[in-house]
Design a protein around this motif. Structure first.
Motif: not given
Length: 542
Positions: A80-107
């Protein structure tokens, strides 16, 4: 610009341009503010996800310790702990991906690349700890397991602490940068708003000085001129400075004032002429009224003089006729001649008495001598007096006395004259007349009814107006000796009776109906006593 339409179009266009620019600036400011707010909120959301990921990592380490410390327990907690960690890692990756989706800013892309490596280290730390736990669980020596788990947890903490700290610090810096950007944007917007207000005020002042103020000044001049013209100053004129719509209005005002001035002159002349005409007509009317008053006084004096002058000789003639009739027998019998003279003289006397009554009625001096009298002799006398006039007009005048004579309390002479007036009216005013019938009916408790009926055209719609005072018929040239329907009604009402106008038999011709109350002996006795009292008072005064 010679047209007010062009000026007002320029004014409206300038206002519209200012409004469009202001709207564009507001929309741009709103867009920038939304982007800044979105960045800040996204960083705050990722920071919360990293906090949750840190908690999940800690729970995973605790689950690893429990699994190694109690190998006989089921490995569900570790899974259960392993699944929670993997789910949290996936959620953070998706949030990081959304921050650069559709953005042309090199920064943004550079920051995403910097965050990807710590995330990979966190995944690797989870995998390494999971393998180490699997190996340690198979160790049989408890002391070695304790040492191994301590080393594994130390390594896990070393591998996750620095990446998590880096990621949390990066997101915190993103929030700080977003807040700084929002403050900077607010400052720029205030400066831009102040500049826009100054530009708008400058444009408004320019438009006011160049378009609005001159137009309002000219309109005010037109208003003052219109007020002066309305107050009677028709010599007011305005200067035509331009050829635009206001210039045309000013020219029309000047022309209107000129026309009003000319018209006022004509009205003044017409008023003076009208006043002269009214004054002349007033003088003529005064003179005509004076002449009419003199004629009326002469007419009244004539009636009175004629009545008094004729009554005296007629009385003498009648007296002489009576003396001659009572004298002894003569060779020639003059009795028939004297009888005729007496009869004609009596009729002339009645006419004179009628003239005197009419004169007194016009002056309001009417006295009634009401006595008990039979109506049949009065009606027969009235018919006999107008028989010659009816024969001259070829009209059959008949009297229907009824079954018996009826007695009423009335003034004999006025009753006779009223009936003669009704017969005379029928003879003079009925076109195509051939027959006039005077009838007496009633008796007992019913009122005594006198009817004068003819076969002429009838009254028509004039029934109510014929009772008006001084109302004349359609043939005013025939004067006659009638007293008129107005006076007749007044006299009948003084005798407590009624008079009505209506149609004759079968709806043809005209009928005048007089209803008089029957004789009441009590009332008659009271009236006789009253007359005797008045006579005695007159004798005493004499």
């Amino acid at each position: 610009m010679r047209s007010l339409k062009v000026r007002f179009a320029l004014l409206l266009g300038s206002i519209a341009l200012v409004v469009v620019l202001a709207a564009a600036g507001v929309l741009a400011a709103i867009g920038a503010a939304e982007r800044t707010i979105d960045r800040t909120l996204a960083a705050q959301g990722r920071l919360e996800l990293l906090a949750e990921l840190s908690g999940r990592m800690t729970q995973f380490g605790m689950a690893a310790v429990e699994t190694i410390g109690n190998p006989d327990l089921a490995p569900e907690a570790m899974g259960i702990a392993r699944s929670n960690v993997d789910r949290a890692l996936t959620t953070v990756d998706e949030a990081l991906s959304r921050s650069v989706a559709g953005s042309d800013d090199p920064l943004d892309r550079m920051q995403y690349a910097l965050r990807s490596r710590p995330m990979a280290q966190l995944r690797a730390a989870r995998v390494i700890l999971d393998r180490q736990v699997s190996q340690i669980v198979r160790e049989t020596d408890s002391e070695k397991r304790q040492n191994s788990i301590k080393g594994a947890l130390n390594g896990f903490g070393a591998m996750t602490g620095q990446p998590l700290s880096f990621l949390i610090e990066a997101e915190r810096r993103s929030m700080v940068l977003g807040s700084d950007a929002a403050r900077e944007l607010s400052r720029r917007l205030r400066i831009a708003a102040a500049l826009a207000v100054l530009d708008a005020l400058g444009l408004v002042v320019l438009l006011w000085r160049s378009i609005t103020r001159p137009t309002l000044a000219r309109i005010e001049a037109v208003r003052r001129a219109a007020g002066a013209i309305g107050g009677g100053k028709l010599d007011t004129r305005l200067s035509v400075a331009t050829r635009d719509e206001l210039g045309l209005l000013v020219a029309n005002v000047n022309r209107m004032a000129a026309r009003l001035s000319r018209r006022e002159g004509r009205v003044a002349a017409d008023r003076a002429a009208l006043e002269d005409t009214v004054e002349a007509r007033t003088a003529d009317l005064r003179a005509a009224n004076a002449r009419l008053e003199a004629v009326d006084r002469s007419r009244r004096r004539f009636f009175a003089d004629v009545s008094h002058e004729l009554r005296t000789p007629l009385t003498v003639i009648l007296g002489e006729c009576d003396l001659a009739a009572r004298a002894g027998p003569r060779i020639t019998d003059h009795a028939p001649a004297f009888a005729t003279i007496r009869k004609r003289a009596m009729r002339l006397k009645l006419r004179v008495e009628d003239l005197l009554r009419v004169a007194r009625s016009e002056s309001g001096e009417i006295e009634l001598d009401r006595r008990a009298l039979g109506l049949a002799p009065v009606l027969a006398e009235a018919v006999d007096n107008l028989a010659s006039e009816a024969a001259r007009r070829r009209v059959a005048l008949t009297f229907e006395p009824g079954a018996r004579d009826l007695e009423v309390l009335a003034d004999r002479e006025w009753m006779r004259q009223v009936v003669e007036s009704l017969i005379d009216n029928a003879l003079r005013h009925a076109t195509g007349l051939t027959r006039v019938v005077v009838a007496l009916s009633g008796g007992g408790a019913a009122p005594a009814r006198i009817t004068v009926t003819d076969d002429g055209p009838g009254f028509g719609d004039r029934e109510q107006t014929l009772f008006e005072r001084f109302r004349r018929g359609d043939r005013p040239a025939e004067m006659g000796f009638g007293i008129g329907l107005a006076l007749a009604r007044w006299l009948i009402e003084q005798h407590d009776g009624t008079i009505r106008l209506g149609a004759g038999e079968d709806g043809h011709g005209a009928r005048v109906t007089l209803d008089l109350p029957p004789l009441d002996l009590t009332v008659e006795g009271d009236d006789a006593a009253s007359r005797d009292d008045r006579r005695m008072r007159k004798d005493d005064a004499a």
